[in-house]
Design a protein around this motif. Structure first.
Motif, PDB file in Angstrom:
ATOM      1  N   ARG A 236      -3.984   2.520  -1.548  1.00  0.00           N
ATOM      2  CA  ARG A 236      -3.983   1.968  -0.188  1.00  0.00           C
ATOM      3  C   ARG A 236      -5.209   2.449   0.568  1.00  0.00           C
ATOM      4  O   ARG A 236      -5.890   3.389   0.157  1.00  0.00           O
ATOM      5  CB  ARG A 236      -2.712   2.384   0.559  1.00  0.00           C
ATOM      6  CG  ARG A 236      -2.578   3.866   0.793  1.00  0.00           C
ATOM      7  CD  ARG A 236      -1.257   4.226   1.474  1.00  0.00           C
ATOM      8  NE  ARG A 236      -1.186   5.673   1.716  1.00  0.00           N
ATOM      9  CZ  ARG A 236      -0.794   6.565   0.815  1.00  0.00           C
ATOM     10  NH1 ARG A 236      -0.432   6.150  -0.396  1.00  0.00           N
ATOM     11  NH2 ARG A 236      -0.779   7.851   1.095  1.00  0.00           N
ATOM     12  N   ARG A 276      -3.472  -7.440  -2.390  1.00  0.00           N
ATOM     13  CA  ARG A 276      -2.348  -6.531  -2.657  1.00  0.00           C
ATOM     14  C   ARG A 276      -2.602  -5.168  -2.019  1.00  0.00           C
ATOM     15  O   ARG A 276      -1.695  -4.566  -1.440  1.00  0.00           O
ATOM     16  CB  ARG A 276      -2.159  -6.381  -4.166  1.00  0.00           C
ATOM     17  CG  ARG A 276      -1.035  -5.425  -4.537  1.00  0.00           C
ATOM     18  CD  ARG A 276      -1.005  -5.174  -6.034  1.00  0.00           C
ATOM     19  NE  ARG A 276       0.090  -4.288  -6.388  1.00  0.00           N
ATOM     20  CZ  ARG A 276      -0.005  -3.308  -7.277  1.00  0.00           C
ATOM     21  NH1 ARG A 276      -1.159  -3.097  -7.911  1.00  0.00           N
ATOM     22  NH2 ARG A 276       1.023  -2.546  -7.546  1.00  0.00           N
ATOM     23  N   ASN A 280      -0.274  -3.554   0.723  1.00  0.00           N
ATOM     24  CA  ASN A 280       0.339  -2.249   0.438  1.00  0.00           C
ATOM     25  C   ASN A 280      -0.125  -1.169   1.420  1.00  0.00           C
ATOM     26  O   ASN A 280       0.384  -0.053   1.386  1.00  0.00           O
ATOM     27  CB  ASN A 280       0.034  -1.809  -1.000  1.00  0.00           C
ATOM     28  CG  ASN A 280       1.090  -2.294  -1.992  1.00  0.00           C
ATOM     29  OD1 ASN A 280       2.254  -2.482  -1.640  1.00  0.00           O
ATOM     30  ND2 ASN A 280       0.675  -2.500  -3.239  1.00  0.00           N
ATOM     31  N   LEU A 399       3.714  -9.395  -2.284  1.00  0.00           N
ATOM     32  CA  LEU A 399       4.274  -8.214  -2.940  1.00  0.00           C
ATOM     33  C   LEU A 399       5.648  -8.549  -3.492  1.00  0.00           C
ATOM     34  O   LEU A 399       6.494  -9.074  -2.775  1.00  0.00           O
ATOM     35  CB  LEU A 399       4.382  -7.053  -1.943  1.00  0.00           C
ATOM     36  CG  LEU A 399       3.072  -6.602  -1.303  1.00  0.00           C
ATOM     37  CD1 LEU A 399       3.328  -5.462  -0.309  1.00  0.00           C
ATOM     38  CD2 LEU A 399       2.057  -6.165  -2.358  1.00  0.00           C
ATOM     39  N   THR A 401       8.760  -6.948  -4.344  1.00  0.00           N
ATOM     40  CA  THR A 401       9.407  -5.647  -4.146  1.00  0.00           C
ATOM     41  C   THR A 401      10.501  -5.380  -5.182  1.00  0.00           C
ATOM     42  O   THR A 401      11.049  -4.288  -5.233  1.00  0.00           O
ATOM     43  CB  THR A 401      10.013  -5.560  -2.725  1.00  0.00           C
ATOM     44  OG1 THR A 401      10.851  -6.700  -2.520  1.00  0.00           O
ATOM     45  CG2 THR A 401       8.907  -5.547  -1.683  1.00  0.00           C
ATOM     46  N   LEU A 409       4.465   1.241  -6.811  1.00  0.00           N
ATOM     47  CA  LEU A 409       4.154   0.240  -5.786  1.00  0.00           C
ATOM     48  C   LEU A 409       4.611  -1.142  -6.237  1.00  0.00           C
ATOM     49  O   LEU A 409       4.615  -1.439  -7.436  1.00  0.00           O
ATOM     50  CB  LEU A 409       2.645   0.210  -5.519  1.00  0.00           C
ATOM     51  CG  LEU A 409       2.059   1.480  -4.907  1.00  0.00           C
ATOM     52  CD1 LEU A 409       0.528   1.380  -4.846  1.00  0.00           C
ATOM     53  CD2 LEU A 409       2.629   1.708  -3.511  1.00  0.00           C
TER      54      LEU A 409
END
Lengths: 523, 177
Positions: A236, A276, A280, A399, A401, A409
């Motif tokens: 990140r 991404r 994130n 994303l 999840t 992640l």
């Protein structure tokens, strides 16, 4: 001399990724005396380490971290965990690329104006145009040693090209030649010229094809202004209380989390990983992810209209001999809506070895219809079809999840539905490609479906207005002034041409801008 | 992988021993205790976890999925040999049992008992979407076509770096265009 920078040195520009965008940007900045830390998720493979064996090379180079897919595109059925065929290595996917280096056409910079209102498409004009890009393209062509530009000769045509050229001429096509390729075509004392080995996709073992891995990164390191950290997988990007990015968190080669502070961050992880990372990096201040006030991060994912045509003849071709992409027909690249679609496409010779032909000719196919095609492998010629696809807001990287990667992640999900314009263009291109081979006596032709995407574009797109996209005309975030996007994710639209030359031209231009803004005290 | 097969034959059994200890399995194979072999004894494979008849069926199934008449059985055998393992054998035996059940429903004794390829292919079409079929088919894409000693049978030359590429070695030698 190896230069290293302290993790707490907040005067450095951190460049995420070492591919066509990130590798070029890092070198251009370092040449200007700017301190750069390059973070690369993969390892550094020297040319002698490349393997002329398709599956072994795939294992060495491909980005194989978990990804998921959805949508009506056939790749989602055939290769559900592998939406993209891109590279995790120093040099990024510019290790794997074939080298085609065509400029965008003038009208393609103004796609919305040129094509009008296309239902379902989120078309936009780029905030820059052909005239503005002309000098940057020239610099990029010189850097990449692009054939048929400057005083560089074209490459000689191989067997696959000769079949392609004969068919093209029989149909009356006028613009067919061995292409503008980022492959050294003559011995100018600056690297080895092409030895016609084939295996361009597996990394060029004589380094005749331009790649940041041996052309940009070593030059950057030689300045003493740059440090390369390999196996540094970015997790990140962090920001300060003022909403400016302040550092990059990555997992190092030993799996330990590190924070590299930064004055400027440039993101070039390709169009799946770049959005991404922004998503994130969501925080209290930026709950929808960094640089995402428009909601456009991850959207407008483009992958080019693609497909291939292979054909079998009654005599040998041996298409695998010589450059993988050995010739280009540009006649169909024009915008001519009378064909039933907007935008255009290029036709480019392509060859796969027997192992990949078995995997990609007709994924899932079996029985004699399939194997009799492979029986003709030695007598086969091939081309790739690549054209402009329509950006759609719902085609997006998001994303997932439900699935986590090795760092805990969420993995990226790549959703793609073909636009009707993409389908009409593909069908036209299949017909033309088959006609080319029929004109030289093909006994059988194969309209082959798209491979996992090699051209991933548009997921952090450039826009004049902040509400329409993620970055401005410099690839600079509309929201966060010291955050830049330097890869193909900044593409507003995809054009018909292979993207690398344009990515490099934009990176050279961006480096100039970052340097002048730093000098002016604005960054 | 193919080399291993040949070695097994040489080390374990002579051609004569092999043929005298084996019984026919379908048109192409013979099986004995712990092994399966070609009828011409050109190749043989020891099996430790699968029934020899099941391995013979698997080799036939592999050929029926990707039939190349100029490619010998030893390449197909090499492509499926890996299923003779502790981890895979139960699932493979179950899949072979399903295959033979489908053959019996069609009026044959077993899959290997079906004489015509088209009739075996009909059986395979009927189970095309099953995880078993897809596992075998998917595995063959690399298991069969990534055998380097198979490539010359298709004219494919593999790596070219060691011979200096094709620049002076026929990259543009086509004569018929």
């Amino acid at each position: 001399m190896t230069t290293t920078f302290d993790l707490n040195d907040d005067s450095v520009v951190v460049v995420i990724g070492t591919g066509a965008g990130g590798g070029t940007l890092a070198n251009e900045l370092a040449q200007k005396g700017i301190k750069v830390v390059s973070l690369e998720a993969g390892q550094w493979h020297e040319p002698q380490d490349f393997v002329q064996d398709e599956w072994a090379s795939f294992g060495q180079l491909a980005w194989l971290d978990g990804r998921t897919t959805s949508g009506d595109w056939r790749v989602s059925d055939d290769f559900s965990g592998l939406p993209a065929w891109i590279v995790k290595s120093v040099g990024g996917s510019a290790v794997h690329w074939a080298g085609a280096s065509l400029r965008f056409q003038d009208h393609e910079w103004k796609a919305k104006t040129s094509y009008g209102n296309v239902p379902g498409a989120s078309l936009l004009d780029w905030p820059i145009d052909a005239a503005e890009m002309d000098p940057w393209y020239t610099k990029a062509e010189d850097k990449l040693h692009v054939t048929r530009t400057g005083d560089r000769p074209g490459l000689p045509g191989n067997n696959n090209f000769k079949v392609f050229e004969a068919g093209a001429k029989a149909l009356g096509y006028e613009n067919v030649n061995t292409g503008r390729m980022a492959i050294r075509s003559s011995d100018t004392g600056d690297g080895t010229p092409c030895q016609q080995m084939g295996f361009c996709f597996q990394g060029c073992k004589v380094a005749a094809k331009w790649s940041p891995s041996y052309d940009e990164i070593p030059a950057a390191l030689d300045t003493g202004n740059a440090e390369l950290r390999t196996q540094a997988h970015v997790l990140r990007i962090e920001h300060d209380d003022q909403g400016r990015v302040s550092g990059v968190v990555y997992s190092d080669a030993e799996g330990n989390e590190q924070l590299q502070k930064a004055r400027v961050v440039a993101l070039a992880g390709n169009s799946i990983e770049s959005p991404r990372i922004l998503l994130n990096s969501a925080s209290n201040m930026f709950p929808d992810g960094l640089a995402n006030s428009s909601g456009q991060v991850g959207r407008n994912y483009m992958r080019h209209m693609t497909g291939s045509v292979y054909a079998v003849f009654d005599q040998p071709v041996k298409m695998w001999r010589g450059t993988t992409m050995a010739g280009i027909i540009t006649d169909e690249a024009r915008h001519d809506p009378s064909r039933g679609f907007v935008g255009g496409y290029e036709m480019e010779t392509l060859s796969l070895g027997l192992p990949f032909m078995a995997a990609f000719l007709d994924p899932g196919g079996w029985g004699r219809e399939f194997t009799s095609a492979l029986d003709g492998y030695e007598n086969m010629a091939g081309m790739w079809l690549v054209g402009e696809d329509m950006p759609q807001e719902t085609n997006r990287v998001s994303l997932n999840t439900d699935v986590q990667d090795q760092y805990g992640l969420p993995v990226p999900n790549v959703h793609f539905d073909d636009h009707p314009n993409d389908i009409a263009m593909r069908n036209h291109a299949y017909e033309r490609g088959q006609a080319i081979y029929d004109a030289v006596g093909a006994t059988r032709t194969f309209p082959t479906p798209p491979y996992p995407s090699t051209h991933n574009l548009g997921t952090n797109r450039m826009s004049e207005n902040a509400r329409d996209g993620v970055v401005n005309r410099w690839g600079q975030s509309h929201d966060i002034p010291n955050l830049f996007v330097s890869d193909g994710s900044q593409f507003t639209t995809g054009a018909a041409e292979n993207p690398t030359l344009t990515i490099v031209a934009l990176a050279i231009r961006q480096a100039d801008h970052i340097a002048s803004e730093m000098s002016a005290g604005n960054l | 992988m193919t080399a291993t097969l040949k070695k097994t034959t040489q080390r374990g059994l002579t051609r004569r021993q092999l043929l005298t200890r084996a019984v026919a399995a379908g048109a192409s194979f013979v099986v004995g205790t712990g092994f399966v072999a070609g009828r011409d004894a050109a190749w043989a494979m020891e099996v430790q976890h699968l029934q020899p008849e099941s391995m013979a069926t698997l080799v036939q199934m592999a050929r029926d999925i990707y039939p190349h008449d100029h490619v010998g059985d030893k390449f197909y055998a090499a492509a499926v040999k890996g299923y003779d393992s502790d981890d895979d054998s139960d699932a493979i035996e179950a899949g072979i049992a399903d295959l033979n059940a489908a053959a019996r429903n069609a009026g044959y004794d077993s899959y290997l008992d079906i004489g015509w390829e088209r009739d075996r292919v009909d059986i395979l079409r009927g189970m095309e979407s099953s995880p078993f079929f897809q596992q075998i088919r998917g595995g063959l894409v690399t298991g069969l076509y990534n055998q380097k000693d198979l490539w010359p049978l298709f004219g494919y030359e593999g790596e070219s770096f060691s011979k200096g590429g094709y620049l002076n070695n026929g990259f543009d030698d086509i004569t018929w265009v």
